[in-house]
Motif scaffolding. Structure first.
Motif, PDB file in Angstrom:
ATOM      1  N   ALA A   1      12.969  17.025 -38.202  1.00 14.19           N
ATOM      2  CA  ALA A   1      12.142  16.992 -36.994  1.00 14.19           C
ATOM      3  C   ALA A   1      12.494  15.800 -36.111  1.00 14.19           C
ATOM      4  O   ALA A   1      12.498  15.904 -34.878  1.00 14.19           O
ATOM      5  N   MET A   2      12.805  14.654 -36.736  1.00 15.97           N
ATOM      6  CA  MET A   2      13.151  13.471 -35.947  1.00 15.97           C
ATOM      7  C   MET A   2      14.546  13.568 -35.344  1.00 15.97           C
ATOM      8  O   MET A   2      14.826  12.935 -34.327  1.00 15.97           O
ATOM      9  N   SER A   3      15.431  14.342 -35.977  1.00 14.78           N
ATOM     10  CA  SER A   3      16.768  14.490 -35.391  1.00 14.78           C
ATOM     11  C   SER A   3      16.735  15.264 -34.079  1.00 14.78           C
ATOM     12  O   SER A   3      17.600  15.087 -33.221  1.00 14.78           O
ATOM     13  N   LYS A   4      15.709  16.137 -33.902  1.00 18.07           N
ATOM     14  CA  LYS A   4      15.587  16.881 -32.647  1.00 18.07           C
ATOM     15  C   LYS A   4      15.017  16.008 -31.533  1.00 18.07           C
ATOM     16  O   LYS A   4      15.304  16.242 -30.359  1.00 18.07           O
ATOM     17  N   ASP A   5      14.186  15.019 -31.891  1.00 10.17           N
ATOM     18  CA  ASP A   5      13.549  14.153 -30.902  1.00 10.17           C
ATOM     19  C   ASP A   5      14.431  12.931 -30.682  1.00 10.17           C
ATOM     20  O   ASP A   5      14.583  12.084 -31.580  1.00 10.17           O
ATOM     21  N   GLU A   6      15.050  12.827 -29.503  1.00 10.21           N
ATOM     22  CA  GLU A   6      15.960  11.717 -29.233  1.00 10.21           C
ATOM     23  C   GLU A   6      15.237  10.417 -28.881  1.00 10.21           C
ATOM     24  O   GLU A   6      15.854   9.353 -28.833  1.00 10.21           O
ATOM     25  N   SER A   7      13.939  10.492 -28.614  1.00  6.63           N
ATOM     26  CA  SER A   7      13.187   9.299 -28.201  1.00  6.63           C
ATOM     27  C   SER A   7      12.526   8.591 -29.365  1.00  6.63           C
ATOM     28  O   SER A   7      11.755   7.653 -29.149  1.00  6.63           O
ATOM     29  N   ALA A   8      12.756   9.031 -30.596  1.00  3.12           N
ATOM     30  CA  ALA A   8      12.071   8.438 -31.755  1.00  3.12           C
ATOM     31  C   ALA A   8      13.018   7.518 -32.512  1.00  3.12           C
ATOM     32  O   ALA A   8      13.248   7.663 -33.706  1.00  3.12           O
ATOM     33  N   ASP A   9      13.615   6.532 -31.824  1.00  5.72           N
ATOM     34  CA  ASP A   9      14.544   5.608 -32.481  1.00  5.72           C
ATOM     35  C   ASP A   9      13.815   4.661 -33.427  1.00  5.72           C
ATOM     36  O   ASP A   9      14.285   4.393 -34.544  1.00  5.72           O
ATOM     37  N   LYS A  10      12.679   4.124 -32.987  1.00  4.69           N
ATOM     38  CA  LYS A  10      11.925   3.205 -33.849  1.00  4.69           C
ATOM     39  C   LYS A  10      11.430   3.915 -35.100  1.00  4.69           C
ATOM     40  O   LYS A  10      11.541   3.377 -36.210  1.00  4.69           O
ATOM     41  N   ASP A  11      10.906   5.122 -34.939  1.00  4.05           N
ATOM     42  CA  ASP A  11      10.428   5.875 -36.108  1.00  4.05           C
ATOM     43  C   ASP A  11      11.588   6.217 -37.037  1.00  4.05           C
ATOM     44  O   ASP A  11      11.444   6.177 -38.269  1.00  4.05           O
TER      45      ASP A  11
END
Length: 468
Positions: A420-430
């Protein structure tokens, strides 16, 4: 002594200005990194590079599409006998269904057929009667005279005998019963004759019905045969069969994989028990020397080659692996600090902070970092020890332990989170936080290494399920 005083004074001056040097070096490194990144973007933004990348992507997509189409075509060609047999079964089922429907229709039309039969019998009876009447009309005069004479003589004889018989009292009572008996006998006789006539005509009616049913069944069978032999109809049926078979196959595969994935712990346990039993049997055969085969000897051949140097090498490899894990975690911490410094430098550029404010913030951050590091180094646990924890902290500690144990033993949670995080490019900190947690969960022990390998096995399986 003067030389030492001058040396100490110069050293103090250098120490005081070291922070300024470090900041200037950081600013230079940031400027060089941004310049290099900008140059790389310019190179990639050229029309020639974009055209080459687009052409390569188009070629790869076309090749993948052709491979998929070839596989599907080969599968359909391989299943042609199955499609033909299924079509024959379907044609037979349809013909039988139509035959039963025709029989049902004829059964429903029994009343109309009986009415037609009755009308036909009435016409035949009227014709016979008409012929009889015509024959009687030709001989009517002579017959009438003869009948009149005979009737007269018979009437006179019967009248005389009747008068004599009726003059007796015993006969008067039995006349009524005799008349009733005669009427019933005549009615039974007429009924029997009518049944005989109907039984005589019944085979003809049944044959006519059979011929009509056969003709209708053959006509409908030919229509269905022509419709099913049409190329357009056969193509639609083959395509429908392929879709249904594909859906059923995917459904069976999904059910089987889901069942195995849900019961993966049981499967792993059974496999471990079976492997352990096999290992114990082979080792016992090797120890006792009974029925020892060549694969068993080859499997335990490495035990004869172990020496003290091998044991030392294994210990050294284990210690080096631990050092590598520590260095990885240290590098991760340094990368985090570098990102924080880049953020602060960006804030300095955007907000134009003064050097004094930056120095004050740095001192405060350094003091807080030393204090947090001091607290964190105590048993490497934010809860210190369990002896001085209250009920709420103890409950939190238990929940954290359960959470980390679940994340270690159930790798599907981490794999879904990473996907799920690989699809969201804005979740670098997470993403950075999850990577640090993964490094903490899977360390350099044998158990954690096994769990990490299990995570790597589960991730492709889940990706395949999502794609399906």
């Amino acid at each position: 002594m003067l030389a030492r005083v001058r040396q100490s004074h110069a050293q103090r001056t250098i120490d005081q200005s070291s922070k300024v040097f470090v900041q200037v070096q950081a600013a230079c490194r940031g400027c060089l990194a941004r310049r290099q990144k900008k140059a790389e973007r310019q190179v990639l933004a050229t029309p020639q590079s974009i055209h080459n990348i687009t052409s390569l992507q188009a070629i790869l997509r076309g090749r993948l599409r052709r491979q998929v189409a070839a596989k599907q075509q080969s599968v359909i060609i391989g299943q042609t006998p199955t499609f033909v047999s299924l079509q024959s079964h379907l044609r037979g089922a349809l013909v039988r269904r139509q035959q039963r429907a025709h029989e049902q229709k004829l059964d429903d039309a029994t009343d109309y057929i009986v009415a037609i039969q009755a009308t036909a019998r009435g016409v035949i009876a009227r014709r016979q009667r008409q012929l009889l009447v015509q024959a009687i009309q030709h001989t009517f005069p002579s017959i009438s005279a003869l009948q009149a004479v005979a009737r007269g003589r018979l009437a006179m004889k019967s009248h005389k005998s009747m008068q004599k018989a009726l003059s007796k009292v015993e006969v008067a009572g039995s006349v009524g019963g005799l008349q009733a008996f005669l009427r019933s006998k005549l009615a039974k006789k007429s009924t029997t004759e009518q049944k005989k006539r109907l039984e005589f005509v019944q085979p003809d009616v049944i044959g006519f019905q059979a011929v009509a049913r056969g003709y209708l069944a053959r006509q409908e069978y030919r229509e269905w045969r022509d419709y099913l032999q049409d190329p357009h109809t056969q193509g639609a049926l083959v395509f429908l069969q392929s879709l249904i078979r594909g859906f059923l196959a995917r459904r069976r595969l999904w059910i089987r994989t889901s069942y195995l994935h849900v019961n993966v712990d049981k499967v792993v346990k059974i496999q471990a028990l079976w492997r352990g039993r096999q290992e114990r049997l082979t080792y016992s055969r090797l120890i006792t020397g009974q029925d020892v085969d060549v694969p068993t000897v080859q499997r335990y051949m490495h035990l004869l080659d172990d020496t003290e140097s091998d044991f030392q090498d294994q210990i050294r490899i284990e210690s080096m692996r631990k050092e590598v894990m520590d260095l990885v975690r240290t590098n991760q911490g340094l990368e985090t600090e570098v990102k924080e410094l880049d953020t602060k430098i960006a804030l300095i550029v955007n907000n134009k902070m003064t050097f004094e404010e930056l120095a004050k913030a740095k001192r405060r951050a350094g003091a807080a970092g030393q204090e947090s590091q001091f607290h964190h180094n105590v048993n490497n646990d934010p809860f210190t020890t369990g002896a001085h924890l209250d009920r709420q902290s103890q409950r939190k500690l238990e929940l954290y332990e359960h959470l980390f144990f679940t994340l270690q033993t159930r790798p599907e949670y981490l794999s879904r989170l990473l996907r799920a995080m690989s699809k969201d490019e804005s979740a670098d900190k997470d993403r950075t936080l999850v990577e640090s947690v993964a490094l903490i969960l899977f360390g350099y022990e044998r158990r954690e290494e096994y769990l990490f390998h299990k995570l790597l096995q589960v991730i492709p399986h889940l990706i395949g399920l999502y794609v399906c």
